[in-house]
Design an enzyme around this catalytic site. Sequence first.
Site, short mmCIF file in Angstrom:
data_model
loop_
_atom_site.label_atom_id
_atom_site.label_comp_id
_atom_site.label_asym_id
_atom_site.label_seq_id
_atom_site.Cartn_x
_atom_site.Cartn_y
_atom_site.Cartn_z
N ASP A 141 -14.65 -40.27 7.49
CA ASP A 141 -14.08 -39.43 8.56
C ASP A 141 -14.22 -40.09 9.94
OD1 ASP A 141 -12.94 -36.48 8.70
OD2 ASP A 141 -14.30 -36.68 10.40
N HIS B 210 -13.53 -35.07 0.31
CA HIS B 210 -13.85 -35.64 1.61
C HIS B 210 -15.35 -35.71 1.88
CE1 HIS B 210 -12.99 -36.60 5.78
NE2 HIS B 210 -13.73 -35.59 6.19
N TYR C 93 -11.48 -35.09 18.90
CA TYR C 93 -10.05 -35.20 18.57
C TYR C 93 -9.22 -35.46 19.82
CZ TYR C 93 -11.17 -33.45 13.92
OH TYR C 93 -11.68 -33.31 12.66
#
Length: 452
Positions: free
Chosen positions: A224, A424, A368
């Site tokens: 990630d 994930h 982000y």
Amino acid sequence: MKLLIFSAIVVLAGAYIVMKFTRVPDPPEIDVQRWWGSGKRPQKEDESIRPFKIEFNDTMIQDLKQRLKNRRRFTKPLEGIQSEYGMNTDYLEKILNYWVEKYDFKKRAELLNRFPHFKTKIQGLDLHYIHVKPKVNKDIEVLPILLLHGWPSSSKEFDKIIPILTTPKDGYKFVFEVIAADLPGFGFSEGTNKPGLNPLQIGIMMRNLMLRLGFEKYYVQAGDWGSQAATHMTTLFPENVLGYHCNMPLSSRAISYLKLFIGSLAPNLVDSDHPERVYPLKKHFTYLMRESGYFHIQSTKPDTIGVALTDSPAGLAAYMMEKIAICSNRDQLDTPHGGLENLDIDDVLDTVTITWVNECIVTSSRLYAEGFYHPDISIVANIPTAVPTAAIKFLYEVSYQPDWILRDKFQNLVRSTSFDFGGHFAALHTPKVLVDDVFVSVEEFIKFHNKK
Ligand SMILES: *[C@@H]1O[C@H](CO)[C@@H](O)[C@H](O)[C@H]1NC(C)=O
């Protein structure tokens, strides 16, 4: 004649495109000691390393339970709907009741504290990390490995794999000394008040953390956002990274995007293993559209949603768990849990609790907003790295690239493994499979260096 001119134009245009897309830029000038703390850098920096204990105290627990009990009624899911519209509120209610009545805050903190935790200030931010040294005989070599997590997560994600990594394994002459760090603004690590702390800058901070601990050369395992930071680290500081094991390997080089599109003309030719994981692109984009609303919000207005999530533990849990669920299995929207039950509920609630306690949903979500728009990022992303790399690809990882594209970035991809299971949060979901692959990969990295 016309045909000749036309062919010449086509050839020239082709050459131009290939040149443009394969060009390797020069690395940007970057201040590797940039100050992220409040105000200005002090005359003398605090370089101490302090032991740290995780505490879920009674005041916090009582306040949290009070808020959960005093919450307003949820809107019921639509008739016949499970998780297709987002978190199933009937299911959420069950989880929240479990959080209040069964989740044992003190015991969970104790479990987290079975590893030695520390804090130290790097570039002005107090960073938290776990540091476990194995107890072994002299004939077993101890290799340092840095573990980096993503969002929504923290170093807690690694608590199942740390004991396996630090225990000697049959057939191997080495074992790991683990450093698992919380990224700045995540978990117990301080966030910054200054704009611009992007994955590239985090890669620099994590290298500085390792240098502080005395590690000049080490291995890295990451997924990630952690893998974004780690990938930049391998690009800027290849001399420090002996090998890179990645469970969300991505090449963001311009040529890779071009190849991805060209590949859609003949998916089976370009990826004989798993063309269905990328193609048809339409299917992939549909999935991205369905699941990336959070991504758009956080990369544009993280502070607004952050108000609601900092104020409501039920809201925070729903928001985080919806994403944790989908990243664990994207094909279970027709169940009330939406994929969440692939993980242990206590692990999930640890992650939510840690985020709640540290009020770090805003600081972590801001990554982000910082992650994409800086010119340095596109430049560094476009530079290949020679650090030996191993890719491990689980079925429900949020993105997948075939090796022929990964090699644009990772020129020494010494190993690549894909599985038809897993997701994930590999360290929580399939810890043994992940660690087995780290051991095999590090052996490959060692062979790679010996050959040179
Ligand atoms: C309890 O924990 C919360 C959250 O970490 C913290 O803000 C608070 O200061 C702590 N209170 C006490 C009395 O230690």
